[in-house]
Every structure is written in C-alpha cells, then in structure tokens.
Write an enzyme that holds these catalytic residues in place. Structure first.
Site, PDB file in Angstrom:
ATOM      1  N   HIS A 197       0.949  -1.143  -0.197  1.00  0.00           N
ATOM      2  CA  HIS A 197      -0.021   0.039   0.078  1.00  0.00           C
ATOM      3  C   HIS A 197       0.865   1.131  -0.088  1.00  0.00           C
ATOM      4  CE1 HIS A 197      -3.502  -2.601   1.295  1.00  0.00           C
ATOM      5  NE2 HIS A 197      -4.101  -1.692   0.675  1.00  0.00           N
ATOM      6  N   LYS A 213      -0.504   5.012   4.535  1.00  0.00           N
ATOM      7  CA  LYS A 213      -1.523   3.791   5.349  1.00  0.00           C
ATOM      8  C   LYS A 213      -0.966   3.762   6.730  1.00  0.00           C
ATOM      9  CE  LYS A 213      -3.833  -0.410   4.855  1.00  0.00           C
ATOM     10  NZ  LYS A 213      -5.019   0.186   5.315  1.00  0.00           N
TER      11      LYS A 213
HETATM   12  P1  NAD Z   1      -7.977   9.565   4.995  1.00  0.00           P
HETATM   13  O1  NAD Z   1      -6.856   9.998   6.033  1.00  0.00           O
HETATM   14  O2  NAD Z   1      -7.447  10.306   3.802  1.00  0.00           O
HETATM   15  O3  NAD Z   1      -9.377  10.087   5.468  1.00  0.00           O
HETATM   16  C1  NAD Z   1     -10.046  10.294   6.681  1.00  0.00           C
HETATM   17  C2  NAD Z   1     -10.628  11.398   6.581  1.00  0.00           C
HETATM   18  O4  NAD Z   1     -11.598  11.127   7.910  1.00  0.00           O
HETATM   19  C3  NAD Z   1      -9.863  12.652   6.945  1.00  0.00           C
HETATM   20  O5  NAD Z   1     -10.037  13.683   6.000  1.00  0.00           O
HETATM   21  C4  NAD Z   1     -10.264  13.223   8.380  1.00  0.00           C
HETATM   22  O6  NAD Z   1     -10.136  14.429   8.404  1.00  0.00           O
HETATM   23  C5  NAD Z   1     -11.502  12.620   8.651  1.00  0.00           C
HETATM   24  N1  NAD Z   1     -12.169  12.353   9.836  1.00  0.00           N
HETATM   25  C6  NAD Z   1     -11.616  12.072  10.932  1.00  0.00           C
HETATM   26  N2  NAD Z   1     -12.389  12.158  11.866  1.00  0.00           N
HETATM   27  C7  NAD Z   1     -13.492  12.810  11.547  1.00  0.00           C
HETATM   28  C8  NAD Z   1     -14.688  13.161  12.113  1.00  0.00           C
HETATM   29  N3  NAD Z   1     -14.830  13.083  13.432  1.00  0.00           N
HETATM   30  N4  NAD Z   1     -15.618  13.654  11.352  1.00  0.00           N
HETATM   31  C9  NAD Z   1     -15.429  13.754   9.948  1.00  0.00           C
HETATM   32  N5  NAD Z   1     -14.160  13.470   9.369  1.00  0.00           N
HETATM   33  C10 NAD Z   1     -13.403  12.920  10.005  1.00  0.00           C
HETATM   34  O7  NAD Z   1      -7.800   7.976   4.937  1.00  0.00           O
HETATM   35  P2  NAD Z   1      -8.284   7.391   3.799  1.00  0.00           P
HETATM   36  O8  NAD Z   1      -7.468   6.730   2.914  1.00  0.00           O
HETATM   37  O9  NAD Z   1      -9.698   7.956   3.248  1.00  0.00           O
HETATM   38  O10 NAD Z   1      -8.789   5.954   4.516  1.00  0.00           O
HETATM   39  C11 NAD Z   1     -10.096   6.108   5.516  1.00  0.00           C
HETATM   40  C12 NAD Z   1     -10.305   4.563   6.158  1.00  0.00           C
HETATM   41  O11 NAD Z   1     -10.788   3.788   5.053  1.00  0.00           O
HETATM   42  C13 NAD Z   1      -8.969   3.867   6.552  1.00  0.00           C
HETATM   43  O12 NAD Z   1      -9.249   3.330   7.753  1.00  0.00           O
HETATM   44  C14 NAD Z   1      -8.576   2.970   5.266  1.00  0.00           C
HETATM   45  O13 NAD Z   1      -7.834   1.948   5.608  1.00  0.00           O
HETATM   46  C15 NAD Z   1      -9.838   2.699   4.842  1.00  0.00           C
HETATM   47  N6  NAD Z   1     -10.055   2.107   3.626  1.00  0.00           N
HETATM   48  C16 NAD Z   1     -10.754   1.281   3.379  1.00  0.00           C
HETATM   49  C17 NAD Z   1     -11.297   0.673   2.140  1.00  0.00           C
HETATM   50  C18 NAD Z   1     -12.203  -0.414   2.137  1.00  0.00           C
HETATM   51  O14 NAD Z   1     -12.622  -0.831   0.855  1.00  0.00           O
HETATM   52  N7  NAD Z   1     -12.820  -0.817   3.139  1.00  0.00           N
HETATM   53  C19 NAD Z   1     -10.464   1.177   1.194  1.00  0.00           C
HETATM   54  C20 NAD Z   1      -9.573   2.310   1.329  1.00  0.00           C
HETATM   55  C21 NAD Z   1      -9.614   2.702   2.579  1.00  0.00           C
END
Ligand code: NAD
Length: 266
Positions: free
Chosen positions: A155, A159
C-alpha cells in the site's frame, strides 16, 4: 433515488465517494461531514472535490440534519467509529463502514450497534477482492494440507495500519475455510533466527511505499509448484463504487452485521 451522507468527506476515500455518488444516476449526496475545526466547513462538497456544485455544504456531524437521509457511508478513523455508530443508532440509519484497523473494543461497539441497525462492514469494497477471497478459500481447501500459505500486501506510504484489513480478511477467510484458528496460526513478519516454517501457519508480509492503491497476493507454495492469486487496485473509485453498491443493498435489510460477500451474493 438513494440519499447518502459521507462521513469524512475530505479524506482520500471521502472525496472518491462524493464523485461516485454524483456519477450514479440512482444516488444523491445528502450531506458530507468534516472535523470540527476543518477549513472546509461551509464549502460546497462538489467544489471541495473538484466536480460540479452538489448544493451540499460540508458540516460537522453534530450539525447534520437527518431529514430525507437514507444511508450513511463512513471511511474515517477507528477512534471516531463509536461516535458515528451512536449517531446512526439514535437516528435509525443504515451504515456502510470501510474504516479498517479496529481494536477489540471498537469491534464490540460495531457488533452491538448491528443489533439495532443494518451495517455493512468490509475491509475491502472492491468486487475483485471479494472474488479473490472466495478463490483463495477454494484453493486452500484443495491445497491447504500441503502448501504453505503466505499473504503479501503493498500500500501507499500514508497507510497507518498493517497488515491491511484486506490481507487480514483474506487470512481469516482462508483459516475459516480450512478450519484453522487464525489467531493461533497467523505469523506477522519474520526477523532473525526464525527456525523452519511450520506448515499450518499463515504468513503475512507488508510493503509500504509511494502511491500504491492496494495490491494483495495469496501464495500457495508447495514442493514442485505454486499458485499465486493476485489482485491490484489501480484507483480508489473501485472501493467507492463498491461502497455505493453496498449502500443501495443495505437500505432494505433488517438490523444485522453484513459483509461485501452478502452484498454480492457470493
Ligand atoms: P484519510 O486519512 O485520507 O481520510 C480520513 C478522513 O476522515 C480525513 O479527512 C479526516 O479528516 C476525516 N475524519 C476523521 N475524523 C473525523 C470526524 N470525526 N468527522 C469527520 N471527518 C473525520 O484516509 P483514507 O485513505 O480515506 O482511508 C480512511 C479509512 O478507510 C482507513 O481506515 C482506510 O484503511 C480505509 N479504507 C478502506 C477501504 C475499503 O475498501 N474498506 C478502502 C480504502 C481505505
């Protein structure tokens, strides 16, 4: 038309979700949340992600009204999950969760909430990865008694959890298919004098770097032959589209905890 709220609208996944909802003729963006002190508060969600105006101003969860809202999608952080779940239970809203890296306590909160509302929770929303899990289970049932099983994932550099939630979902799916206790057989990385490999273990190897969206390989290595099953995601839109598909499906389900396998009928 399905009206969806995206929590964490400014995250890497949040931005793709807003685009996926706008592109789908059967969904519309109801609201998008950002953190309390975000500089994006009050900005149009479409403008914030570089598409046309969506007539939705980014706001905090506390200020979000639930009128006409059908489903919530949450790809944020494990630490805010229980707060988001409480909010959905309070308003009786189905939720699709993509956040990975949950600890035992957060997992319990998820299970408890699913007694009150329908929840889809998947470590990976891509259709291809869910097929990969199924294929890996079938391969393990045929080869698992003699082949060594290793899961290799790569990744991007940002991450924060390892191994990836998808790698763990693969390992747990395989363990279940061949009746092994995953917690007992999982080996998370090797260093120094490790001794010989035990046949019934499932090994994990993690690579982090650059902008890799998500690669997963399951290796079945026997004497004289090996099978490698590989999936490579090249865009986060695959996860976003899968999550929107899950949102459409979960809308009409009774309370319970569902997986992407349930959504896809695999
Ligand atoms: P990222 O850090 O870019 O995004 C997370 C966002 O959440 C940030 O913008 C942050 O400001 C926001 N946030 C945190 N607390 C908050 C709150 N209380 N209210 C509103 N916003 C809030 O991360 P990402 O790459 O978008 O990944 C997010 C999660 O999704 C991770 O856990 C990642 O592993 C997971 N993910 C899962 C999949 C899947 O298919 N299940 C795919 C990609 C990523």
């Amino acid at each position: 038309m399905l009206s969806i709220s995206v929590l964490g609208a400014n995250g890497r996944m949040g931005r793709n979700l807003i685009k996926a909802i706008a592109e789908d003729p059967h969904t519309s963006l109801h609201s998008g949340t950002v953190r309390e002190a975000s500089p994006l508060l009050g900005i149009d969600a479409g403008v914030a992600v570089g598409i046309t105006e969506q007539n939705v101003k980014l706001d905090t969860l506390t200020n979000t009204q639930v009128d006409d809202l059908n489903v919530v999608i949450d790809f944020t952080l494990p630490v805010v999950l229980s707060n988001h779940l409480d909010w959905c239970v309070q308003h009786q809203l189905p939720i699709v969760i993509g956040t990975t890296g949950l600890n035992a306590e957060q997992q319990v909160a998820l299970n408890k909430a699913s007694q009150h509302i329908p929840i889809v929770f998947a470590a990976n929303y891509s259709v291809g990865v869910n097929l990969l899990i199924k294929l890996a289970q079938q391969t393990a049932q045929v080869m698992g008694d003699s082949a060594d099983i290793e899961i290799i994932e790569a990744h991007h550099r940002h991450k924060i959890d390892a191994p990836s939630g998808t790698a763990l979902a693969l390992g747990k799916g395989i363990a279940e298919a061949i009746e092994r206790d995953h917690d007992k057989v999982a080996i998370y990385g090797r260093e120094g004098h490790t001794g010989e490999r035990k046949q019934d273990t499932i090994g994990y190897a993690t690579v982090r770097g650059g902008d890799v969206v998500g690669d997963h390989t399951v290796l079945f290595a026997d004497i004289g032959e090996r099978i490698e099953l590989t999936h490579k995601a090249s865009s986060r839109m695959t996860f976003a589209k899968g999550a929107v598909r899950a949102a459409k499906w979960v809308r009409n389900q009774p309370a319970g905890l569902y997986s992407m396998m349930d959504v896809l009928g695999l």
